[in-house]
Design a protein around this motif. Structure first.
Motif, PDB file in Angstrom:
ATOM      1  N   ILE A 168       0.797  -1.057  -0.127  1.00 35.70           N
ATOM      2  CA  ILE A 168       0.050  -0.200  -0.489  1.00 35.70           C
ATOM      3  C   ILE A 168       0.321   1.207   0.012  1.00 35.70           C
ATOM      4  O   ILE A 168       1.195   1.523   0.953  1.00 35.70           O
ATOM      5  CB  ILE A 168      -1.095  -0.151   0.996  1.00 35.70           C
ATOM      6  N   ILE A 169       0.569   1.806  -1.029  1.00 43.28           N
ATOM      7  CA  ILE A 169       1.520   3.313  -0.984  1.00 43.28           C
ATOM      8  C   ILE A 169       0.832   4.559  -1.386  1.00 43.28           C
ATOM      9  O   ILE A 169       0.857   5.525   0.126  1.00 43.28           O
ATOM     10  CB  ILE A 169       2.188   3.576  -2.092  1.00 43.28           C
ATOM     11  N   ARG A 170      -0.120   4.703  -1.838  1.00 42.90           N
ATOM     12  CA  ARG A 170      -1.137   5.709  -1.895  1.00 42.90           C
ATOM     13  C   ARG A 170      -1.998   5.370  -3.377  1.00 42.90           C
ATOM     14  O   ARG A 170      -1.878   4.897  -3.763  1.00 42.90           O
ATOM     15  CB  ARG A 170      -0.674   6.940  -2.217  1.00 42.90           C
ATOM     16  N   ASP A 171      -3.535   6.253  -2.736  1.00 41.82           N
ATOM     17  CA  ASP A 171      -4.780   6.290  -3.740  1.00 41.82           C
ATOM     18  C   ASP A 171      -5.147   4.519  -4.064  1.00 41.82           C
ATOM     19  O   ASP A 171      -4.965   4.351  -4.468  1.00 41.82           O
ATOM     20  CB  ASP A 171      -3.889   6.956  -4.857  1.00 41.82           C
ATOM     21  N   VAL A 172      -5.699   4.135  -2.536  1.00 42.75           N
ATOM     22  CA  VAL A 172      -6.190   2.637  -2.470  1.00 42.75           C
ATOM     23  C   VAL A 172      -6.772   2.320  -3.365  1.00 42.75           C
ATOM     24  O   VAL A 172      -8.390   3.363  -3.080  1.00 42.75           O
ATOM     25  CB  VAL A 172      -5.738   2.287  -1.022  1.00 42.75           C
ATOM     26  N   ALA A 173      -7.103   1.515  -4.455  1.00 43.67           N
ATOM     27  CA  ALA A 173      -8.134   1.660  -5.081  1.00 43.67           C
ATOM     28  C   ALA A 173      -9.266   2.326  -6.056  1.00 43.67           C
ATOM     29  O   ALA A 173      -9.710   2.698  -6.257  1.00 43.67           O
ATOM     30  CB  ALA A 173      -9.300   0.788  -4.818  1.00 43.67           C
ATOM     31  N   GLU A 233     -10.980   4.208   6.709  1.00 41.51           N
ATOM     32  CA  GLU A 233     -10.712   5.363   6.328  1.00 41.51           C
ATOM     33  C   GLU A 233      -9.212   5.734   6.396  1.00 41.51           C
ATOM     34  O   GLU A 233      -8.777   6.436   5.641  1.00 41.51           O
ATOM     35  CB  GLU A 233     -11.427   6.214   7.555  1.00 41.51           C
ATOM     36  N   GLU A 234      -8.222   5.698   6.808  1.00 43.80           N
ATOM     37  CA  GLU A 234      -6.940   5.934   7.098  1.00 43.80           C
ATOM     38  C   GLU A 234      -6.239   5.744   6.028  1.00 43.80           C
ATOM     39  O   GLU A 234      -5.099   6.525   6.168  1.00 43.80           O
ATOM     40  CB  GLU A 234      -6.509   5.893   8.736  1.00 43.80           C
ATOM     41  N   MET A 235      -6.936   3.986   6.210  1.00 45.31           N
ATOM     42  CA  MET A 235      -5.733   3.179   5.075  1.00 45.31           C
ATOM     43  C   MET A 235      -6.068   4.009   3.702  1.00 45.31           C
ATOM     44  O   MET A 235      -5.064   4.201   2.886  1.00 45.31           O
ATOM     45  CB  MET A 235      -6.158   2.111   5.032  1.00 45.31           C
ATOM     46  N   PHE A 236      -7.370   3.915   3.276  1.00 41.94           N
ATOM     47  CA  PHE A 236      -7.490   4.936   1.945  1.00 41.94           C
ATOM     48  C   PHE A 236      -7.398   5.836   1.703  1.00 41.94           C
ATOM     49  O   PHE A 236      -6.874   6.391   0.687  1.00 41.94           O
ATOM     50  CB  PHE A 236      -9.797   4.619   1.868  1.00 41.94           C
ATOM     51  N   ASN A 237      -6.833   6.741   2.430  1.00 42.73           N
ATOM     52  CA  ASN A 237      -6.350   8.420   2.586  1.00 42.73           C
ATOM     53  C   ASN A 237      -4.508   9.007   2.722  1.00 42.73           C
ATOM     54  O   ASN A 237      -4.165   9.210   2.971  1.00 42.73           O
ATOM     55  CB  ASN A 237      -7.213   9.388   2.945  1.00 42.73           C
ATOM     56  N   ILE A 238      -4.440   6.988   2.713  1.00 34.80           N
ATOM     57  CA  ILE A 238      -2.840   7.502   2.852  1.00 34.80           C
ATOM     58  C   ILE A 238      -1.644   7.457   1.709  1.00 34.80           C
ATOM     59  O   ILE A 238      -1.503   6.884   0.625  1.00 34.80           O
ATOM     60  CB  ILE A 238      -2.330   5.879   3.337  1.00 34.80           C
ATOM     61  N   ASN A 239      -0.797   7.850   2.208  1.00 34.07           N
ATOM     62  CA  ASN A 239       0.297   8.603   0.624  1.00 34.07           C
ATOM     63  C   ASN A 239       1.862   8.074   1.989  1.00 34.07           C
ATOM     64  O   ASN A 239       2.434   8.832   2.517  1.00 34.07           O
ATOM     65  CB  ASN A 239       0.695   9.723   1.148  1.00 34.07           C
ATOM     66  N   ALA A 275      -3.202  -2.040  -4.431  1.00 35.35           N
ATOM     67  CA  ALA A 275      -2.214  -1.206  -4.284  1.00 35.35           C
ATOM     68  C   ALA A 275      -1.131  -1.459  -5.288  1.00 35.35           C
ATOM     69  O   ALA A 275      -0.757  -2.191  -5.956  1.00 35.35           O
ATOM     70  CB  ALA A 275      -1.222  -2.486  -3.519  1.00 35.35           C
ATOM     71  N   SER A 276      -1.657  -0.472  -6.299  1.00 31.61           N
ATOM     72  CA  SER A 276      -1.186  -0.588  -7.766  1.00 31.61           C
ATOM     73  C   SER A 276       0.199  -1.127  -7.782  1.00 31.61           C
ATOM     74  O   SER A 276       1.744  -0.012  -7.254  1.00 31.61           O
ATOM     75  CB  SER A 276      -1.614   1.005  -8.023  1.00 31.61           C
ATOM     76  N   THR A 277       0.783  -1.994  -8.508  1.00 30.53           N
ATOM     77  CA  THR A 277       1.503  -2.446  -8.911  1.00 30.53           C
ATOM     78  C   THR A 277       2.422  -1.119 -10.010  1.00 30.53           C
ATOM     79  O   THR A 277       4.048  -0.786  -9.776  1.00 30.53           O
ATOM     80  CB  THR A 277       2.120  -3.269  -9.652  1.00 30.53           C
ATOM     81  N   SER A 278       2.043  -0.394 -10.537  1.00 26.25           N
ATOM     82  CA  SER A 278       2.652   0.960 -11.369  1.00 26.25           C
ATOM     83  C   SER A 278       2.960   2.042 -10.670  1.00 26.25           C
ATOM     84  O   SER A 278       3.763   2.151 -11.030  1.00 26.25           O
ATOM     85  CB  SER A 278       1.987   1.351 -12.902  1.00 26.25           C
ATOM     86  N   ILE A 279       2.208   2.149 -10.125  1.00 23.24           N
ATOM     87  CA  ILE A 279       2.792   2.989  -8.656  1.00 23.24           C
ATOM     88  C   ILE A 279       3.937   2.508  -8.147  1.00 23.24           C
ATOM     89  O   ILE A 279       4.626   3.186  -7.748  1.00 23.24           O
ATOM     90  CB  ILE A 279       1.647   3.628  -7.593  1.00 23.24           C
ATOM     91  N   ALA A 280       4.220   1.216  -7.429  1.00 24.23           N
ATOM     92  CA  ALA A 280       4.942   1.081  -6.562  1.00 24.23           C
ATOM     93  C   ALA A 280       6.380   1.029  -7.340  1.00 24.23           C
ATOM     94  O   ALA A 280       7.071   1.364  -7.074  1.00 24.23           O
ATOM     95  CB  ALA A 280       4.800  -0.547  -6.049  1.00 24.23           C
TER      96      ALA A 280
END
Length: 355
Positions: free
Chosen positions: A175-180, A279-285, A308-313
């Motif tokens: 998980i990095i950001r912009d989850v789903a 909610e915190e996870m959905f808004n984390i960066n 958890a976007s592979t392209s973001i990772a």
């Protein structure tokens, strides 16, 4: 009269099935417990205080000379596939590490009704306390973390918090950001055969900075329904091992049936409904925190993962200039590893020990 006899037969069959199930379960539990304690120098449940809350963890390893691997599951609230009910399930890992399986507070073995005081910080404190407890018990051992999905939020935070106490981290589905909610999610879903209402929800989530949780969860469901981003659905691949692990927890000597049921239902609902964590996870960066890592940190990703976007990772690792941060991408897998991907994850965990 005939109806009464038929009903009696049905009741006898039902009772016999229940008796047989509990008898088989009892036998399997006893055999699992005996085999594990015979095979492993350490195979025990421990009570530990994490963030001032007594919790149960399972330690299992062939010898006490092995390094420590603490597992941090996803969900939030779904301790699959690595949980306290895993005694004897992963001999390939317990021959290389003393595995420390922790059901996070609020689910499975550590189920307690939560309240909104429970946050990401609470779980970060708990994992930090668990690391320090293991260091206290095994002062000369290397300590590693393995996180999945939501658990990778905690592995990242604690790796930065305790860089002198942790020797490395492996994270699957980081998980990095912009989850789903990133552009990959939108680009895939918008091409699917969505209903009018589903397209409205997707548009609402993608265009809103602070959309409601119900809509975010609906997009989560759309990913699972229409894409390979959550479970990979190709007929040539299988997710059977994941389901078999769930089934095995119902025959764990360390779980009641309620605990086992809680691995897939109760904990998920409890953590996601009665705390602020989702909610915190959905808004984390976590971008900055990943860039600051001072310990080896290997990210494993299913190529098709858009939860958890592979392209973001890949982008974060590529631009990081941090030699500690590396990534490995597995073909034909989403956010939940397929059987083939799961084997590669296990191999990566084993190989990580030698580095």
């Amino acid at each position: 009269m005939k109806g009464k006899k038929k009903l009696t037969k049905v009741l006898i069959i039902i009772i016999s099935i229940f008796v047989a199930f509990f008898l088989v379960r009892f036998i399997i539990c006893q055999v699992t417990l005996r085999n594990s304690t015979n095979r492993n120098e350490i195979s025990e449940l421990q009570q530990v205080k994490l963030d001032n809350k007594m919790q149960t963890v399972l330690l299992e390893g062939v010898t006490k000379d092995l390094p420590i691997m603490i597992t941090v599951h996803g969900g939030p609230g779904s301790p699959i596939p690595f949980n306290v009910g895993c005694r004897g399930i992963f001999p390939e890992l317990t021959s290389k590490y003393i595995m420390v399986y922790w059901d996070q507070y609020g689910c499975a073995k550590n189920y307690e009704k939560l309240n909104y005081d429970v946050t990401i910080d609470s779980y970060e404190n708990m994992l930090s306390d668990l690391v320090l407890e293991m260091k206290k018990q095994f002062p000369n051992k290397k300590i590693y973390l393995f996180g999945m999905s939501w658990g990778t939020v905690l592995t990242c935070k604690v790796a930065n918090r305790l860089p002198n106490d942790i020797n490395g981290v492996i994270a699957y589905g980081q998980i990095i950001r912009d989850v789903a909610k990133d552009k990959d999610t939108y680009n895939q879903l918008v091409q699917c055969n969505l209903t009018v209402d589903e397209r409205k929800v997707l548009k609402h989530v993608m265009e809103s900075d602070n959309c409601d949780m119900k809509s975010r969860l609906e997009v989560y469901a759309l990913i699972s329904k229409y894409t390979n981003g959550f479970f990979y659905k190709d007929k040539d691949e299988s997710n059977s091992r994941f389901y078999k692990i769930i089934l095995k927890t119902f025959f764990s000597p360390d779980y009641s049936l309620k605990n086992a049921y809680g691995t897939i239902v109760d904990g998920n609902q409890n953590v996601q409904t009665n705390s602020n964590v989702l909610e915190e996870m959905f808004n984390i960066n976590l971008t900055k925190e990943l860039l600051q890592l001072k310990v080896p940190y290997l990210i494993l990703q299913g190529k098709d993962d858009i939860v958890a976007s592979t392209s973001i990772a890949k982008q974060v690792v590529k631009n990081s200039n941090n030699p500690n941060l590396k990534i490995k991408v597995f073909e034909k897998s989403g956010h939940i590893p397929t059987n083939n991907c799961f084997e590669k994850v296990i191999s990566s965990i084993i190989d990580f020990k030698s580095k």
